[in-house]
Design a protein around this motif. Structure first.
Motif, PDB file in Angstrom:
ATOM      1  N   PHE A 127      11.620  20.655 -35.731  1.00 22.52           N
ATOM      2  CA  PHE A 127      11.246  22.114 -35.843  1.00 22.52           C
ATOM      3  C   PHE A 127      10.426  22.237 -34.608  1.00 22.52           C
ATOM      4  O   PHE A 127       9.218  21.848 -34.648  1.00 22.52           O
ATOM      5  CB  PHE A 127      10.637  22.723 -37.094  1.00 22.52           C
ATOM      6  N   ILE A 128      10.582  22.965 -33.675  1.00 22.50           N
ATOM      7  CA  ILE A 128       9.808  23.104 -32.451  1.00 22.50           C
ATOM      8  C   ILE A 128       9.609  24.606 -32.455  1.00 22.50           C
ATOM      9  O   ILE A 128      10.586  25.455 -32.521  1.00 22.50           O
ATOM     10  CB  ILE A 128      10.223  22.555 -31.040  1.00 22.50           C
ATOM     11  N   PHE A 129       8.389  25.286 -32.114  1.00 24.29           N
ATOM     12  CA  PHE A 129       8.084  26.657 -32.079  1.00 24.29           C
ATOM     13  C   PHE A 129       7.371  26.834 -30.610  1.00 24.29           C
ATOM     14  O   PHE A 129       6.256  26.394 -30.484  1.00 24.29           O
ATOM     15  CB  PHE A 129       7.063  27.255 -33.086  1.00 24.29           C
ATOM     16  N   LEU A 130       8.135  27.552 -30.027  1.00 24.79           N
ATOM     17  CA  LEU A 130       7.761  27.656 -28.223  1.00 24.79           C
ATOM     18  C   LEU A 130       7.099  29.168 -28.248  1.00 24.79           C
ATOM     19  O   LEU A 130       7.893  29.998 -28.441  1.00 24.79           O
ATOM     20  CB  LEU A 130       8.719  27.545 -27.601  1.00 24.79           C
ATOM     21  N   ASP A 131       5.744  29.156 -27.985  1.00 21.20           N
ATOM     22  CA  ASP A 131       5.115  30.579 -28.019  1.00 21.20           C
ATOM     23  C   ASP A 131       3.915  30.528 -27.139  1.00 21.20           C
ATOM     24  O   ASP A 131       2.781  30.662 -27.227  1.00 21.20           O
ATOM     25  CB  ASP A 131       4.719  30.918 -29.489  1.00 21.20           C
TER      26      ASP A 131
END
Ligand SMILES: C[S@@+](CC[C@H](N)C(=O)[O-])C[C@H]1O[C@@H](n2cnc3c(N)ncnc32)[C@H](O)[C@@H]1O
Length: 216
Positions: A127-131
């Motif tokens: 799971f990768i969250f790019l913000d």
């Protein structure tokens, strides 16, 4: 606002209350003008985290750690790695995550730190969250491909640039044109490449959900 304000307010009103620690942090962030994930993005992340139960999460752009602790709350068994580069955010972030041993903070510019992670063969994130900085998403993608596990999910926030993504570049202020161009390239790549299946949703400031099918 991408979605009509009344509708967004109504949907947000359905949202359940945050746990106390997150509620306090959200209020602090809003009072101090720190940009954090909106209610609609929170609902989307919560849904995905509960459904997928990721074991290894990578977040790029932590600010003061609101989303980091949110990810941890809804994926309590996951090891979380998060990246942040700005000292005025890091001061609060270090403090906010200090009692959370499953959260590992990597301080510095994600452009370098993602490369280091992938060179160290630290892959397998499900799971990768790019913000982070919107103009850099495209340049992160090569390393993200090396770090994400087959079957993993990449969630990218702010991809619709408050709706301006749909406008012609000529109606975009000159200073915003580079971000506009780079975000369009990023979305085109995610939606046309072979190794990601992507849906772009008008959630919050625009969310891209990308399922990694694996290398070709
Ligand atoms: C929108 S804020 C993140 C908010 C956070 N995800 C939340 O919802 O609580 C974006 C953050 O990314 C950080 N950032 C931007 N570009 C970065 C980079 N290249 N490397 C590391 N951090 C970066 C900024 O300093 C900023 O704190």
């Amino acid at each position: 606002m991408i979605v009509n304000e009344h509708i967004e307010d109504y949907i947000d009103s359905l949202d359940r209350d945050l746990p106390d620690e997150l509620d306090r942090l959200e209020k602090w962030a809003l009072d101090n003008k720190v940009p954090i994930i909106r209610k609609s993005m929170q609902a989307l992340l919560r849904f995905l985290l509960k459904e997928r139960k990721p074991e290894k999460i990578l977040e790029i752009g932590a600010a003061i750690g609101f989303s980091t602790l949110f990810l941890e709350h809804y994926a309590p068994l996951a090891d979380i790695t998060t990246m942040e580069k700005v000292e005025m955010r890091l001061v609060h972030l270090r403090e906010n995550i200090k009692d959370h041993p499953n959260i590992r903070l990597i301080e510095g510019d994600a452009s370098d730190k993602l490369k280091e992670l992938s060179l160290n063969h630290t892959a397998g994130y499900d799971f990768i969250f790019l913000d982070a900085a919107k103009g850099q998403y495209m340049s992160f993608l090569e390393d993200i491909r090396k770090l994400i596990k087959k079957g993993g999910i990449l969630v990218t926030d702010n991809v619709l640039l408050e709706g301006s993504i749909a406008e012609s570049k000529f109606s975009i202020e000159r200073r915003d044109r580079t971000i506009h161009k780079r975000m369009r390239e990023y979305l085109y790549e995610l939606t046309h490449c072979e190794d990601f299946e992507t849906v772009v949703l008008p959630v919050g400031d625009g969310a891209a959900l990308s399922y990694f099918l694996g290398g070709t």
